[in-house]
Design an enzyme around this catalytic site. Structure first.
Site, short mmCIF file in Angstrom:
data_model
loop_
_atom_site.label_atom_id
_atom_site.label_comp_id
_atom_site.label_asym_id
_atom_site.label_seq_id
_atom_site.Cartn_x
_atom_site.Cartn_y
_atom_site.Cartn_z
CG HIS A 71 -1.75 -1.19 1.40
ND1 HIS A 71 -3.07 -1.22 1.02
CD2 HIS A 71 -1.47 -2.43 1.88
CE1 HIS A 71 -3.56 -2.42 1.28
NE2 HIS A 71 -2.62 -3.17 1.80
CE LYS A 85 -8.50 12.81 1.27
NZ LYS A 85 -8.26 12.18 -0.04
NE ARG A 86 -3.85 9.41 10.63
CZ ARG A 86 -3.30 8.53 11.50
NH1 ARG A 86 -3.91 7.39 11.76
NH2 ARG A 86 -2.14 8.78 12.09
CB THR A 104 -10.57 3.80 -0.19
OG1 THR A 104 -9.97 4.24 1.02
CG2 THR A 104 -9.80 2.63 -0.75
CE LYS A 155 -3.53 10.33 3.29
NZ LYS A 155 -4.25 9.50 2.32
CE LYS A 198 -14.23 4.38 2.37
NZ LYS A 198 -13.18 4.64 3.39
C1 26W Z 1 4.58 1.08 9.87
C2 26W Z 1 3.57 2.11 9.99
C3 26W Z 1 2.58 2.05 8.85
C4 26W Z 1 1.25 1.71 9.13
C5 26W Z 1 0.33 1.70 8.09
C6 26W Z 1 0.74 2.03 6.81
C7 26W Z 1 -0.30 1.97 5.73
C8 26W Z 1 0.20 1.16 4.58
C9 26W Z 1 -0.59 3.34 5.24
C10 26W Z 1 -1.90 3.33 4.47
O1 26W Z 1 -2.94 3.24 5.05
N1 26W Z 1 -1.78 3.42 3.13
C11 26W Z 1 -2.97 3.67 2.35
O2 26W Z 1 -3.54 2.40 1.97
C12 26W Z 1 -4.77 2.58 1.27
C13 26W Z 1 -5.37 1.21 1.03
O3 26W Z 1 -4.69 0.55 0.03
C14 26W Z 1 -4.58 3.38 -0.02
O4 26W Z 1 -5.83 3.59 -0.62
C15 26W Z 1 -3.88 4.71 0.26
O5 26W Z 1 -3.55 5.35 -0.95
C16 26W Z 1 -2.61 4.47 1.09
O6 26W Z 1 -2.02 5.72 1.49
C17 26W Z 1 2.05 2.36 6.52
C18 26W Z 1 2.99 2.37 7.58
#
Ligand code: 26W
Length: 761
Positions: A362, A554-555, A665, A560, A669
């Site tokens: 991701h 969003k975060r 995503t 972003k 929505k």
């Molecule tokens: C290690 C800490 C950590 C935790 C979570 C993440 C996630 C991968 C970050 C995340 O949520 N990425 C998002 O994933 C979505 C689902 O595929 C995508 O639609 C978003 O573009 C992406 O930023 C990265 C690093």
């Protein structure tokens, strides 16, 4: 597959009333004649849970009989949100419950608001896991989700004086009716210790002697499919002290410490890491990852061995999907169990592992890829480090055959990263082992192929695919926007679209129908009034539903570009300020709504939240602007806030710097709720543009291929500017020095002169 015939529990209003009142009395233990909304919510939830458990058992029995290949989905995060509304809708009993409650003097929606969010995740990845579980259940897949049951979910965001403050999310305070504690389903998980060599029928075998043991106890969450009896399981593990250990510490009479030590075990699953940026290499995070992986692998192997005992058939019965690299320790864990405990040969074990694992990434930026320091891994999981080194050794050998002694490529592709902090590249380990690696949008795959995993793509192009993300229309339309849901089913004359979205195409035939357009507007207005009331309740700000609601939720991340949104609002404010009255009358009143949490350690993101409040302060209190422009920051954005905001939005912003959002995503929505997009061509939006056409959205900004050049130009500009600044400082320095020197010399010369003159005179 599953007929919808009901189980033993009846769903007519009378039976429902009886069940609810029974739970008030016997589960919530309140008198059935006096109980409040929250107790009514608890009672209703338990009666719905009964119906979930019934279908769950049927599903379980069905798959036990069929013994199909099962899909196991490993994710460290699941952002489920609330369960009551979604469950009654997927079970097809929402109206029955609403009637039964009305007759008991309660309103379903009011009770649904009593439920707290299950916020066991950060953002996109976590919510995607939840949407995928709903879809797997609805499509009758024999699937299981595995994860961690955090005692504290994602922090609550409290805004004080415009600044984000984090509050612990103790979501289990009043219990959780949507989970079933499985005290009999528990496994010991090992940590630390050493690896010894022992003789085994003439051969040597490795034995891991752990330094610590923790018990993993299962908490099962039934996930109902929509329009089917298929109800699958989300099994989340909680850490409990293990009885197997430090009995001797009790012997020492140091009872208190012994108990405290035991308590320590529970910390493993105590709190969710609220950072969705880069991997911090934290020991607790590593223990969390291994804890749920080990318990899940033990559970899967126990289930497999219940039906079969020949591991060569394991790949026919097990498919394991890794949600990003966070669960990728499952690879060396399965190798360890197959080789060290099931005594398969390394080759046999590796063949099996390569057939069962696949993973989704991701992340777009290389720095977001997880790397675990070798020292840390070696101390917490000594046997796994050995196995990873062995995997890397044979991989390097294979690479040498393929690319010869191209040391640059070898070191880049190696699972082991040499350097200051020797680390394990979890993404490389996943790619070496998994038969399939997928990106979450088409452009994301392009970036993986050309940048992030370029070398691996050249070696194994067949492994790389993309599966563009989606969202479940059950939660994001049927649950959150019943008005629009009813309207669509009415005009399509069916609600089959709830399982098959392509049927929505049928609406095209009615698009020009004034009556439909009127009803559509009415639904939107009702949702906007609801949103305006929510904004007033959360922020004390009155906003007019006649204004355009322009939303970015969003975060908070620099990529972003919430900052760009805020700069646009400042510009709009300035324009309106400088407008003459006649032009002001043409301005469409706009309420800009921003919401999102910043990772606690992410200073720039926190500054953006403060800036948003500061700008809001100015604009919202400027009587000169009045209702023409408002800026609202919605605090504590989460799944249920999104369910309320999205149906009331007119315009939503997805303005990431192109090439930075793997998919996104949120845009999906908003779209399915009839909201327009203001977006850059990034992530899945690029595919959305192809679906709906550029003229049905507001597209702007640099394209993915243009950004690197722009960055370079900006960088050169920055350097030039820096240089000019330094130069000007140097010149200024020189000028000051020169002036000073001049002044000193001139003073000196004057004094000198004076001295000479006096001496002569
Ligand atoms: C290690 C800490 C950590 C935790 C979570 C993440 C996630 C991968 C970050 C995340 O949520 N990425 C998002 O994933 C979505 C689902 O595929 C995508 O639609 C978003 O573009 C992406 O930023 C990265 C690093």
């Amino acid at each position: 597959m599953f007929s919808l015939m009901d189980g033993f529990l009846k769903n007519d209003p009378i039976s429902l009333q009886k069940d609810i009142l029974d739970h008030v009395e016997y589960t919530v233990a309140r008198s059935r004649f006096s109980f409040d909304d929250f107790e009514a919510y608890q009672a209703v939830s338990h009666s719905v849970r009964d119906r979930l458990i019934e279908r769950w058992h049927d599903t379980h029995a069905y798959f036990k009989r069929k013994d199909p290949k099962r899909l196991y989905f490993f994710s460290l995060e699941f952002l489920m949100g609330r369960s009551l509304s979604n469950s009654v809708i997927n079970l097809g009993v929402r109206d029955q419950y609403a009637d039964a409650l009305n007759q008991l003097g309660f309103e379903f929606e009011v009770l649904a608001e009593q439920e707290g969010d299950a916020a066991q995740g950060n953002g996109g990845l976590a919510r995607l896991s939840a949407c995928q579980m709903d879809s797997l259940a609805t499509m009758d897949f024999p699937a299981w989700g595995y994860g961690l049951r955090y005692q504290y979910g994602l922090f609550r965001q409290v805004i004080l004086d415009g600044f984000q403050h984090e509050q612990p999310d103790y979501w289990l305070n009043f219990g959780n009716p949507w989970e079933i504690e499985r005290i009999h389903v528990s496994y010991a998980v090992k940590f630390y210790g050493t690896v010894e060599e022992q003789d085994l029928n003439g051969g040597k075998r490795k034995v891991w002697v752990p330094g610590e043991m923790v018990e993993a106890v299962a908490y099962d969450n039934p996930i109902p499919g929509y329009g089917t009896r298929n109800t699958i399981n989300l099994r989340l593990w909680a850490a409990k002290p293990s009885d197997l250990y430090d009995m001797e510490s009790y012997g020492t009479g140091d009872y208190i410490n012994a108990v405290i030590n035991r308590q320590k075990a529970e910390t493993i699953s105590s709190v969710l890491y609220p950072d969705d940026r880069s991997y911090q290499g934290k020991e607790l995070r590593l223990k969390q990852q291994y804890f749920f992986v080990s318990a899940s692998v033990q559970d899967i192997i126990r289930r497999f061995k219940d039906s079969l005992n020949d591991f060569n058939q394991f790949p026919e019965k097990v498919a394991l999907q890794l949600n990003d690299t966070h669960p990728s320790l499952a690879i060396p864990e399965v190798m360890r169990v197959l080789v060290d405990e099931e005594f398969l040969s390394w080759k046999q074990a590796w063949d099996i592992v390569c057939k069962i694992f696949s993973c989704t990434t991701h992340t777009v930026v290389p720095e977001g890829l997880e790397k675990i320091p070798v020292d840390l891994l070696g101390s917490v999981l000594p046997r796994h480090l050995q196995i990873i080194f062995d995997i890397n050794f044979s991989f390097m050998e294979e690479l040498k055959k393929h690319f010869g002694l191209d040391f640059n490529r070898l070191s880049q592709m190696s699972i082991v990263e040499e350097g200051a902090v020797k680390s394990i590249r979890m993404a490389n380990l996943s790619i070496v082992c998994c038969h399939t690696v997928n990106g979450v949008s088409r452009v994301h795959l392009d970036i993986l192929k050309t940048k992030v995993f370029k070398d691996f793509y050249e070696l194994w192009p067949q492994k790389f695919h993309y599966k563009t993300n989606g969202v479940t229309q059950r939660r994001w339309l049927v649950v959150s926007n019943p008005g629009l849901c009813g309207l669509i089913s009415k005009w399509l004359g069916t609600d089959a679209w709830i399982r098959d979205m392509d049927l929505l195409m049928g609406l095209r035939d009615h698009a020009g129908d004034a009556e439909l357009q009127q009803e559509w507007k009415m639904v939107r207005r009702i949702n906007k009034i609801r949103l305006a009331e929510f904004i007033d309740a959360m922020t004390g700000m009155m906003v007019s539903p006649d204004a355009m609601f322009d939303v970015q939720i969003k975060r908070i991340h620099e990529y972003k570009r919430q900052l760009l949104n805020i700069l646009g609002i400042i510009y709009r404010y300035d324009c309106i300020k400088n407008m003459k009255e006649s032009d002001r009358r043409k301005v469409v009143p706009r309420v800009c709504i921003i919401g999102g949490k910043a990772a606690p350690g992410y200073d720039m993101a926190k500054k953006i939240i403060k800036l948003c409040h500061a700008v809001g302060e100015t604009i919202n209190n400027d009587s000169d602007i009045d209702d023409l422009l408002k800026l609202v920051f919605i605090p504590d954005f989460n799944v249920s806030v999104a369910e309320l905001v999205i149906p009331g939005s007119d315009l939503s912003q997805h303005i990431s710097t192109a090439g930075h959002e793997a998919s996104g995503t949120g845009s999906m929505k908003f779209l399915m709720n009839g909201c327009l997009l203001l977006a850059t061509a990034d992530g899945a939006t690029i595919e959305i543009i192809e679906e709906i056409g550029e003229d049905n959205m507001f597209l702007f900004g640099a394209k993915v291929h243009e950004v690197p050049k722009l960055r370079e130009k900006a960088e050169n500009h920055r350097v030039a500017l820096q240089f000019a600044r330094v130069l000007s400082q140097i010149c200024l320095g020189w000028y000051v020095m020169a002036t000073l020197a001049m002044r000193i010399t001139s003073n000196l010369s004057v004094t000198l002169l004076k001295g000479v003159v006096t001496s002569i005179s």
